[in-house]
Design a protein around this motif. Sequence first.
Motif, PDB file in Angstrom:
ATOM      1  N   MET A   1       4.769   6.917   8.167  1.00  0.00           N
ATOM      2  CA  MET A   1       3.860   6.068   8.893  1.00  0.00           C
ATOM      3  C   MET A   1       3.564   4.854   8.038  1.00  0.00           C
ATOM      4  O   MET A   1       3.746   4.868   6.827  1.00  0.00           O
ATOM      5  N   HIS A   2       3.080   3.807   8.672  1.00  0.00           N
ATOM      6  CA  HIS A   2       2.747   2.604   7.908  1.00  0.00           C
ATOM      7  C   HIS A   2       1.237   2.380   7.888  1.00  0.00           C
ATOM      8  O   HIS A   2       0.497   2.930   8.704  1.00  0.00           O
ATOM      9  N   ALA A   3       0.821   1.571   6.925  1.00  0.00           N
ATOM     10  CA  ALA A   3      -0.562   1.124   6.798  1.00  0.00           C
ATOM     11  C   ALA A   3      -0.505  -0.346   6.415  1.00  0.00           C
ATOM     12  O   ALA A   3       0.565  -0.867   6.091  1.00  0.00           O
ATOM     13  N   LEU A   4      -1.638  -0.997   6.449  1.00  0.00           N
ATOM     14  CA  LEU A   4      -1.725  -2.393   6.043  1.00  0.00           C
ATOM     15  C   LEU A   4      -2.603  -2.469   4.803  1.00  0.00           C
ATOM     16  O   LEU A   4      -3.676  -1.864   4.760  1.00  0.00           O
ATOM     17  N   LEU A   5      -2.132  -3.191   3.798  1.00  0.00           N
ATOM     18  CA  LEU A   5      -2.862  -3.313   2.545  1.00  0.00           C
ATOM     19  C   LEU A   5      -3.345  -4.749   2.372  1.00  0.00           C
ATOM     20  O   LEU A   5      -2.534  -5.684   2.361  1.00  0.00           O
ATOM     21  N   ILE A   6      -4.652  -4.916   2.270  1.00  0.00           N
ATOM     22  CA  ILE A   6      -5.234  -6.212   1.924  1.00  0.00           C
ATOM     23  C   ILE A   6      -5.176  -6.292   0.402  1.00  0.00           C
ATOM     24  O   ILE A   6      -5.786  -5.476  -0.290  1.00  0.00           O
ATOM     25  N   HIS A   7      -4.414  -7.248  -0.098  1.00  0.00           N
ATOM     26  CA  HIS A   7      -4.190  -7.357  -1.538  1.00  0.00           C
ATOM     27  C   HIS A   7      -4.735  -8.697  -2.024  1.00  0.00           C
ATOM     28  O   HIS A   7      -4.029  -9.698  -2.012  1.00  0.00           O
ATOM     29  N   PRO A   8      -6.003  -8.750  -2.452  1.00  0.00           N
ATOM     30  CA  PRO A   8      -6.615 -10.027  -2.800  1.00  0.00           C
ATOM     31  C   PRO A   8      -6.001 -10.694  -4.030  1.00  0.00           C
ATOM     32  O   PRO A   8      -6.059 -11.909  -4.157  1.00  0.00           O
ATOM     33  N   PHE A   9      -5.411  -9.922  -4.913  1.00  0.00           N
ATOM     34  CA  PHE A   9      -4.818 -10.508  -6.113  1.00  0.00           C
ATOM     35  C   PHE A   9      -3.538 -11.259  -5.772  1.00  0.00           C
ATOM     36  O   PHE A   9      -3.181 -12.221  -6.430  1.00  0.00           O
ATOM     37  N   LEU A  10      -2.846 -10.826  -4.721  1.00  0.00           N
ATOM     38  CA  LEU A  10      -1.654 -11.530  -4.226  1.00  0.00           C
ATOM     39  C   LEU A  10      -1.999 -12.497  -3.107  1.00  0.00           C
ATOM     40  O   LEU A  10      -1.145 -13.224  -2.626  1.00  0.00           O
ATOM     41  N   LYS A  11      -3.261 -12.450  -2.643  1.00  0.00           N
ATOM     42  CA  LYS A  11      -3.726 -13.278  -1.511  1.00  0.00           C
ATOM     43  C   LYS A  11      -2.853 -13.048  -0.282  1.00  0.00           C
ATOM     44  O   LYS A  11      -2.369 -13.974   0.354  1.00  0.00           O
ATOM     45  N   ASN A  12      -2.651 -11.775   0.040  1.00  0.00           N
ATOM     46  CA  ASN A  12      -1.764 -11.437   1.143  1.00  0.00           C
ATOM     47  C   ASN A  12      -2.165 -10.101   1.763  1.00  0.00           C
ATOM     48  O   ASN A  12      -2.841  -9.291   1.147  1.00  0.00           O
ATOM     49  N   VAL A  13      -1.730  -9.908   2.992  1.00  0.00           N
ATOM     50  CA  VAL A  13      -1.828  -8.617   3.669  1.00  0.00           C
ATOM     51  C   VAL A  13      -0.397  -8.155   3.869  1.00  0.00           C
ATOM     52  O   VAL A  13       0.433  -8.909   4.385  1.00  0.00           O
ATOM     53  N   ILE A  14      -0.095  -6.942   3.424  1.00  0.00           N
ATOM     54  CA  ILE A  14       1.268  -6.434   3.496  1.00  0.00           C
ATOM     55  C   ILE A  14       1.307  -5.091   4.213  1.00  0.00           C
ATOM     56  O   ILE A  14       0.295  -4.390   4.291  1.00  0.00           O
ATOM     57  N   GLU A  15       2.474  -4.762   4.720  1.00  0.00           N
ATOM     58  CA  GLU A  15       2.686  -3.463   5.341  1.00  0.00           C
ATOM     59  C   GLU A  15       3.347  -2.559   4.318  1.00  0.00           C
ATOM     60  O   GLU A  15       4.217  -3.001   3.564  1.00  0.00           O
ATOM     61  N   LEU A  16       2.927  -1.294   4.271  1.00  0.00           N
ATOM     62  CA  LEU A  16       3.532  -0.340   3.367  1.00  0.00           C
ATOM     63  C   LEU A  16       3.566   1.036   4.008  1.00  0.00           C
ATOM     64  O   LEU A  16       2.831   1.305   4.956  1.00  0.00           O
ATOM     65  N   ARG A  17       4.427   1.867   3.495  1.00  0.00           N
ATOM     66  CA  ARG A  17       4.480   3.248   3.970  1.00  0.00           C
ATOM     67  C   ARG A  17       3.328   3.997   3.314  1.00  0.00           C
ATOM     68  O   ARG A  17       3.071   3.840   2.133  1.00  0.00           O
ATOM     69  N   HIS A  18       2.638   4.808   4.118  1.00  0.00           N
ATOM     70  CA  HIS A  18       1.463   5.497   3.598  1.00  0.00           C
ATOM     71  C   HIS A  18       1.160   6.719   4.441  1.00  0.00           C
ATOM     72  O   HIS A  18       1.569   6.821   5.586  1.00  0.00           O
ATOM     73  N   THR A  19       0.424   7.632   3.850  1.00  0.00           N
ATOM     74  CA  THR A  19      -0.108   8.788   4.583  1.00  0.00           C
ATOM     75  C   THR A  19      -1.581   8.524   4.840  1.00  0.00           C
ATOM     76  O   THR A  19      -2.148   7.594   4.292  1.00  0.00           O
ATOM     77  N   ALA A  20      -2.201   9.322   5.626  1.00  0.00           N
ATOM     78  CA  ALA A  20      -3.646   9.209   5.840  1.00  0.00           C
ATOM     79  C   ALA A  20      -4.385  10.244   5.005  1.00  0.00           C
ATOM     80  O   ALA A  20      -5.511  10.615   5.302  1.00  0.00           O
ATOM     81  N   ILE A  21      -3.752  10.702   3.940  1.00  0.00           N
ATOM     82  CA  ILE A  21      -4.349  11.705   3.053  1.00  0.00           C
ATOM     83  C   ILE A  21      -5.289  10.996   2.075  1.00  0.00           C
ATOM     84  O   ILE A  21      -4.921   9.998   1.452  1.00  0.00           O
ATOM     85  N   LEU A  22      -6.492  11.520   1.956  1.00  0.00           N
ATOM     86  CA  LEU A  22      -7.521  10.878   1.143  1.00  0.00           C
ATOM     87  C   LEU A  22      -7.068  10.640  -0.298  1.00  0.00           C
ATOM     88  O   LEU A  22      -7.314   9.570  -0.863  1.00  0.00           O
ATOM     89  N   GLN A  23      -6.400  11.604  -0.904  1.00  0.00           N
ATOM     90  CA  GLN A  23      -5.933  11.435  -2.290  1.00  0.00           C
ATOM     91  C   GLN A  23      -4.973  10.254  -2.412  1.00  0.00           C
ATOM     92  O   GLN A  23      -5.002   9.530  -3.402  1.00  0.00           O
ATOM     93  N   ASP A  24      -4.129  10.040  -1.407  1.00  0.00           N
ATOM     94  CA  ASP A  24      -3.207   8.893  -1.430  1.00  0.00           C
ATOM     95  C   ASP A  24      -3.967   7.579  -1.265  1.00  0.00           C
ATOM     96  O   ASP A  24      -3.584   6.558  -1.840  1.00  0.00           O
TER      97      ASP A  24
END
Length: 118
Positions: free
Chosen positions: A1-24
């Motif tokens: 599954m994918h998620a969206l990561l707000i990455h302020p240090f890169l000043k970008n929003v990116i898509e990445l593969r991710h789980t919905a598991i809290l530890q991840d």
Amino acid sequence: MHALLIHPFLKNVIELRHTAILQDIYSTLGCTVVNAIHITERDSIFIDDEALLKPIDGNSFWSLPQLYGTKRAWTGKGLVLSRDRTGAPKDEPRITLQEMKCLVRFLNPDELLSYLED
């Protein structure tokens, strides 16, 4: 599954593969406590709830002015996922990468000061 990561240090929003598991989520955000910003009926941005207790980089702040006006800003990374009825992370977000890029505004230090002054 994918998620969206707000990455302020890169000043970008990116898509990445991710789980919905809290530890991840903790691992992705580099934290041990998260909070959720609700952005749609089903989607949330999970953020480091203790980010302001860590050394702060003035270039790590971002806001959602279309949703929350110019009085709210957050620091550090944010992970966008859908949530279940209890608010727990559940699945990939329904909001698109392009929609999220349009919502997020990365703040420079001068803009951040204007948020704090008002």
